[in-house]
Design a protein around this motif. Structure first.
Motif, PDB file in Angstrom:
ATOM      1  N   ARG A 113      27.134  29.398  30.421  1.00 54.79           N
ATOM      2  CA  ARG A 113      28.262  28.549  30.082  1.00 54.79           C
ATOM      3  C   ARG A 113      28.912  28.982  28.758  1.00 54.79           C
ATOM      4  O   ARG A 113      30.137  29.076  28.674  1.00 54.79           O
ATOM      5  N   ARG A 153      31.655  46.994  24.444  1.00 48.26           N
ATOM      6  CA  ARG A 153      30.668  46.120  25.093  1.00 48.26           C
ATOM      7  C   ARG A 153      29.432  46.113  24.193  1.00 48.26           C
ATOM      8  O   ARG A 153      29.084  47.157  23.618  1.00 48.26           O
ATOM      9  N   ASN A 168      25.604  33.993  39.420  1.00 51.91           N
ATOM     10  CA  ASN A 168      26.957  34.538  39.485  1.00 51.91           C
ATOM     11  C   ASN A 168      27.240  35.492  38.330  1.00 51.91           C
ATOM     12  O   ASN A 168      26.914  35.197  37.191  1.00 51.91           O
ATOM     13  N   ASN A 169      27.863  36.620  38.644  1.00 51.39           N
ATOM     14  CA  ASN A 169      28.260  37.605  37.635  1.00 51.39           C
ATOM     15  C   ASN A 169      27.100  38.177  36.827  1.00 51.39           C
ATOM     16  O   ASN A 169      27.295  38.667  35.720  1.00 51.39           O
ATOM     17  N   TYR A 184      37.378  42.750  45.349  1.00 48.26           N
ATOM     18  CA  TYR A 184      36.337  42.346  44.398  1.00 48.26           C
ATOM     19  C   TYR A 184      35.062  41.958  45.139  1.00 48.26           C
ATOM     20  O   TYR A 184      33.964  42.403  44.797  1.00 48.26           O
ATOM     21  N   LYS A 209      30.958  50.595  36.708  1.00 45.12           N
ATOM     22  CA  LYS A 209      31.493  49.945  37.902  1.00 45.12           C
ATOM     23  C   LYS A 209      31.587  48.434  37.700  1.00 45.12           C
ATOM     24  O   LYS A 209      32.343  47.750  38.383  1.00 45.12           O
ATOM     25  N   ILE A 210      30.796  47.917  36.785  1.00 45.41           N
ATOM     26  CA  ILE A 210      30.871  46.478  36.526  1.00 45.41           C
ATOM     27  C   ILE A 210      31.918  46.178  35.458  1.00 45.41           C
ATOM     28  O   ILE A 210      32.801  45.355  35.655  1.00 45.41           O
ATOM     29  N   PHE A 211      31.838  46.904  34.323  1.00 38.64           N
ATOM     30  CA  PHE A 211      32.692  46.554  33.186  1.00 38.64           C
ATOM     31  C   PHE A 211      33.949  47.404  33.084  1.00 38.64           C
ATOM     32  O   PHE A 211      34.811  47.127  32.262  1.00 38.64           O
ATOM     33  N   GLY A 212      34.038  48.459  33.876  1.00 35.58           N
ATOM     34  CA  GLY A 212      35.165  49.372  33.703  1.00 35.58           C
ATOM     35  C   GLY A 212      34.921  50.175  32.443  1.00 35.58           C
ATOM     36  O   GLY A 212      33.992  50.963  32.370  1.00 35.58           O
ATOM     37  N   LEU A 254      34.592  46.094  38.769  1.00 34.74           N
ATOM     38  CA  LEU A 254      34.758  44.665  38.995  1.00 34.74           C
ATOM     39  C   LEU A 254      35.724  44.081  37.967  1.00 34.74           C
ATOM     40  O   LEU A 254      36.587  43.270  38.287  1.00 34.74           O
ATOM     41  N   GLU A 255      35.566  44.526  36.720  1.00 37.39           N
ATOM     42  CA  GLU A 255      36.402  44.027  35.639  1.00 37.39           C
ATOM     43  C   GLU A 255      37.886  44.270  35.940  1.00 37.39           C
ATOM     44  O   GLU A 255      38.721  43.380  35.791  1.00 37.39           O
ATOM     45  N   ARG A 271      31.021  31.894  29.023  1.00 37.40           N
ATOM     46  CA  ARG A 271      32.192  31.675  29.870  1.00 37.40           C
ATOM     47  C   ARG A 271      32.178  32.640  31.062  1.00 37.40           C
ATOM     48  O   ARG A 271      33.184  33.293  31.381  1.00 37.40           O
ATOM     49  N   ASN A 272      31.005  32.746  31.677  1.00 41.67           N
ATOM     50  CA  ASN A 272      30.864  33.508  32.933  1.00 41.67           C
ATOM     51  C   ASN A 272      31.136  35.004  32.831  1.00 41.67           C
ATOM     52  O   ASN A 272      31.321  35.657  33.853  1.00 41.67           O
ATOM     53  N   ARG A 287      39.509  28.598  34.945  1.00 41.65           N
ATOM     54  CA  ARG A 287      39.415  29.889  34.255  1.00 41.65           C
ATOM     55  C   ARG A 287      39.612  29.699  32.751  1.00 41.65           C
ATOM     56  O   ARG A 287      38.887  30.236  31.933  1.00 41.65           O
ATOM     57  N   ILE A 288      40.628  28.908  32.416  1.00 44.41           N
ATOM     58  CA  ILE A 288      40.929  28.735  31.000  1.00 44.41           C
ATOM     59  C   ILE A 288      39.884  27.844  30.326  1.00 44.41           C
ATOM     60  O   ILE A 288      39.440  28.126  29.218  1.00 44.41           O
ATOM     61  N   ALA A 289      39.452  26.794  31.042  1.00 45.57           N
ATOM     62  CA  ALA A 289      38.530  25.840  30.421  1.00 45.57           C
ATOM     63  C   ALA A 289      37.104  26.388  30.333  1.00 45.57           C
ATOM     64  O   ALA A 289      36.503  26.393  29.264  1.00 45.57           O
ATOM     65  N   VAL A 290      36.544  26.852  31.460  1.00 42.59           N
ATOM     66  CA  VAL A 290      35.146  27.292  31.405  1.00 42.59           C
ATOM     67  C   VAL A 290      34.960  28.758  31.785  1.00 42.59           C
ATOM     68  O   VAL A 290      33.852  29.224  31.950  1.00 42.59           O
ATOM     69  N   GLY A 291      36.048  29.490  31.887  1.00 41.97           N
ATOM     70  CA  GLY A 291      35.921  30.913  32.152  1.00 41.97           C
ATOM     71  C   GLY A 291      35.479  31.246  33.567  1.00 41.97           C
ATOM     72  O   GLY A 291      34.663  32.118  33.767  1.00 41.97           O
ATOM     73  N   TRP A 292      36.068  30.559  34.528  1.00 48.94           N
ATOM     74  CA  TRP A 292      35.786  30.925  35.926  1.00 48.94           C
ATOM     75  C   TRP A 292      36.297  32.307  36.178  1.00 48.94           C
ATOM     76  O   TRP A 292      37.505  32.548  36.127  1.00 48.94           O
ATOM     77  N   ARG A 293      35.436  33.220  36.479  1.00 48.65           N
ATOM     78  CA  ARG A 293      35.900  34.564  36.753  1.00 48.65           C
ATOM     79  C   ARG A 293      34.993  35.177  37.800  1.00 48.65           C
ATOM     80  O   ARG A 293      34.063  34.542  38.261  1.00 48.65           O
ATOM     81  N   GLY A 294      35.310  36.410  38.148  1.00 54.19           N
ATOM     82  CA  GLY A 294      34.452  37.125  39.079  1.00 54.19           C
ATOM     83  C   GLY A 294      34.479  36.524  40.466  1.00 54.19           C
ATOM     84  O   GLY A 294      35.527  36.179  40.998  1.00 54.19           O
ATOM     85  N   ARG A 295      33.296  36.328  41.020  1.00 51.12           N
ATOM     86  CA  ARG A 295      33.142  35.960  42.407  1.00 51.12           C
ATOM     87  C   ARG A 295      33.884  34.669  42.764  1.00 51.12           C
ATOM     88  O   ARG A 295      34.630  34.625  43.732  1.00 51.12           O
ATOM     89  N   ARG A 296      33.692  33.622  41.948  1.00 49.42           N
ATOM     90  CA  ARG A 296      34.309  32.332  42.273  1.00 49.42           C
ATOM     91  C   ARG A 296      35.827  32.446  42.247  1.00 49.42           C
ATOM     92  O   ARG A 296      36.517  31.925  43.115  1.00 49.42           O
TER      93      ARG A 296
END
Lengths: 447, 281
Positions: A290, A206, A316-317, B151, A198-201, B173-174, A293-294, B233-242
């Motif tokens: 960081r 992985r 987050n995440n 999401y 459910k998280i990664f599909g 989520l992905e 990359r999140n 997103r491209i610079a620091v990989g903002w993804r998911g919740r934000r």
């Protein structure tokens, strides 16, 4: 035939008034996770060559017509159609004891034996994963298909087993689509995998980090491997133990101190150490985010006391599930699953009844009756049509003559086929021709 | 062709599609979802037919009042949904897209049919490109917003460990994140092209690129929101919740520049979005 045990399928060779009768019994014997401990199941498990050999051996025995052998980590079962079920079971038992080099009395009490309808029900329940250790688990169907393929390749599956297994696959499909039985996980490791999905599909590629060791954690890793995850890293306090474990999963062992840097790349972390304090702290994860990359991180904490700081769940995440959370998932699922199992059993019941009807149809007499009835009905309908229109002008007497002619014609046409059926079609297994006739003349209606 | 009957058919099909998707959400039977998709496709075909006949009869894109503009918005949302449905196989997005399309379409029918008054303005190919790209862009961004909402629902279920009604009904989520991201990339690209074409056309018609018209300002603001999101997103990989939250905020700002400005501020885009019959003494 009235004195025969109920639930047995009998096919009579009604040879021209001859009193000789042959019975065909569907019989199943074997043991599973409820009747035998794992040590015994391991000892009796058949690999694919052994299964093929056993099928060949049993098929060659007089009185045994069809054979299928089914061996997984949770069960070993032999299914046969035979002239005498009891004899067939004895032969099969002896053969298992011989091949597996285990005296019969070691496992005889663990065996169950099902005849006729009960054997059919058992096969349907196994295929639908109602008899599994984890009810609703999906692997069983693939294993059954494999066993059936082996039987077919060995030409050990005939009319009855072919039909039985096609029905069984159908039952399994219906149970899967019409009930929610396979929807939810009921074991810790399954629950963890479900969540990961459910998280990664897709779990393909992985990467996984196993921290510590333990049966449940290792089981979870095995499930993940089955879902084709990528690299597996193993971190253990004693590096040698880690190397040993890693080789089992064909993964890489890393040192405990390397965990923080591993957090920068892995996706799923399964932790199960005996550590009294937290092994992975919030700060460790925070500094890895960081570089990652999140990308999402999923922590499965099977250890008690916990290895993973629960505060990580607030990042987050990042998702942290400990043993209690996973148990919570399962408890909810078990409840829905037992409700769904009732629906599934109903589907099995229906299928058993339908199969029984089909088997009855394989008796010679009912087939002949059905064939005659169908032809008669056709003739009567056509007669009525013609008499009502183009031959309206005929007198009653003339009409009767035409009707008599049509009946005589019908009897002449059916004479040879019926004789052929009564002689068992000169085939060792008369059910082949019976079932062919039923299909050819569509006696069971379109299925 | 009887236009009222055509409008009715489109509305009924879109509403039926919404109903089927709604029942699908509860019952989870695949047939329901397929029926919802088929009904929406049916509505889309009639809708396209309407737009085409209108184009042929007036000789330019029918976007000269709010009724037609909203109708165009519904049409492009449906088009983008079909693309997302096939590209990302997210069946459940229909529970967002179908009501969105149906609502926008029905709202559009409630605005009066006002004839165009500056027809010459609408006849340029620049305008056609401007309108089409902006609408495709906005529709994609609407889908991104929907993916963002789904999401957040799914993420909340997993994080809080309560799971609940939506957990089994929503994809991973992905997948939701990837869909939202695709919506943003395409939406942002189309929107950017649309804005540039709009500016060039403004230069041609009014001899200046920007006139600091409220719609231009607000479109610029929404463009900046999405630009920031993509950059992060491209610079620091903002993804998911934000990323999901930003997609929703971006769309709210965008909707304000589309509708809020029309009702509250006016400006030269008023010609596209007339909604009150001009007072004639």
């Amino acid at each position: 035939m009235g004195d025969l045990p109920s639930g047995r399928y009998l096919i009579s060779h009604d040879r021209e008034g001859d009193e000789h009768k042959a019975m065909l019994d569907i019989v199943l014997t074997g043991l599973n996770h409820t009747t035998a401990p794992v040590e015994l199941r391991e000892k009796l498990a058949f690999n694919s060559e052994e299964s093929a050999g056993a099928i060949e051996f049993l098929k060659a025995q007089p009185g045994i017509r069809e054979v299928l052998l089914f061996s997984t980590c949770n069960r070993v079962e032999v299914l046969m159609t035979a002239d005498n079920g009891q004899d067939a079971v004895e032969i099969a038992k002896k053969h298992i004891s011989q091949v597996k080099n285990t005296p019969l009395d070691v496992f005889e009490t663990n065996l169950y034996i099902h005849h006729g309808q009960e054997a059919v029900r058992h096969i349907f329940r196994v295929a639908a994963s109602l008899d599994s250790m984890v009810i609703g688990e999906p692997q069983i169907l693939g294993q059954i298909k494999e066993a059936f393929r082996t039987a077919v390749l060995k030409k050990a599956s005939g009319v009855i087993l072919n039909r039985l297994f096609h029905r069984a696959f159908n039952v399994a499909k219906r149970v899967r689509t019409e009930t929610g039985i396979g929807d939810s996980a009921v074991s810790i490791s399954y629950a963890a995998i479900e969540l990961a999905k459910k998280i990664f599909g897709d779990l393909e590629n992985r990467t996984v980090l196993l921290v510590g060791a333990g049966e449940m954690a290792e089981l979870a890793v095995e499930h993940l491997i089955r879902n084709r995850v990528g690299d597996i890293f193993v971190a253990n306090r004693t590096f040698e133990r880690g190397v040993e474990l890693a080789s089992r999963f064909s993964g890489k062992a890393i040192r405990f101190e390397e965990i923080p840097s591993a957090l920068e790349t892995v996706d799923i972390i399964i932790s199960s150490t005996g550590s009294p304090t937290v092994v992975i702290s919030r700060e460790m994860v925070k500094s890895a985010i960081r570089t990652r990359r999140n990308r999402a991180l999923f922590f499965i904490d099977i250890a008690v006391p916990r290895d993973i700081d629960p505060e990580i769940n607030r990042l987050n995440n990042c998702y942290v599930y400990d043993i209690d959370d996973l148990k919570g998932v399962i408890d909810g699922n078990v409840e829905t699953r037992s409700k769904e199992a009732i629906k599934a059993e109903r589907i099995v019941d229906e299928a058993v009844i339908r199969f029984e009807k089909w088997m009855e149809g394989l008796h010679i007499v009912p087939t002949i009756v059905d064939l005659r009835d169908k032809m008669k009905a056709m003739a009567a309908m056509e007669l009525e049509k013609t008499m009502g229109s183009s031959l309206k002008h005929l007198s009653e007497k003339e009409k009767m003559a035409v009707a008599r002619m049509s009946e005589a014609l019908l009897n002449k046409i059916l004479h040879d086929p019926i004789q052929f059926l009564k002689n068992g079609g000169c085939h060792r297994d008369e059910s082949v021709y019976l079932s062919l006739v039923r299909v050819l003349f569509n006696l069971d209606g379109t299925d | 062709m009887n236009m009222d009957a055509l409008h009715g058919a489109v509305a009924v099909l879109y509403v039926m599609s919404t109903l089927f998707y709604g029942v699908y959400l509860f019952k989870q039977k695949d047939g329901l979802q397929k029926a919802g998709l088929a009904l929406m496709a049916g509505g889309f075909v009639f809708h396209t037919l309407f737009i085409l006949t209108e184009c042929v009869s007036i000789g330019y894109l029918p976007v000269y009042n709010l009724r037609l503009t909203l109708s165009m918005a519904a049409w492009s949302s449906a088009a983008v949904y079909f693309w997302i449905r096939y590209r990302y196989r997210i069946k459940v997005m229909g529970i967002y897209a179908a009501p969105l399309v149906a609502c926008v379409y029905i709202i559009s029918l409630n605005f009066p049919e006002i004839p165009a008054h500056a027809a010459e303005l609408f006849k340029s190919v620049w305008l056609v490109v401007h309108v089409i790209t902006v609408f495709i862009g906005e529709a994609s961004l609407a889908m991104a917003c929907g993916a963002g909402i789904l999401y957040l629902i799914q993420e909340h279920g997993i994080k809080s460990k309560k799971r609940g009604f939506f957990y089994s009904r929503l994809p991973s989520l992905e997948q939701l994140d990837a869909t939202g991201y695709a919506g943003i990339v395409i939406g942002f690209t189309a929107f950017t092209v649309g804005l540039i074409v709009g500016l060039v056309y403004a230069k041609l018609v009014w001899h200046r690129f920007a006139s600091w018209d409220p719609k231009e300002i607000w479109s610029g603001i929404s463009w900046l929101v999405y630009a920031a999101l993509l950059h992060e997103r491209i610079a620091v990989g903002w993804r998911g919740r934000r990323a999901a939250i930003m997609a929703i905020i971006g769309f709210v700002v965008l909707m304000f520049s589309f509708l809020g400005v029309t009702f509250l501020m006016g400006g030269h885009h008023g010609g596209f979005t007339q909604w009150q019959i001009p007072y004639k003494p």
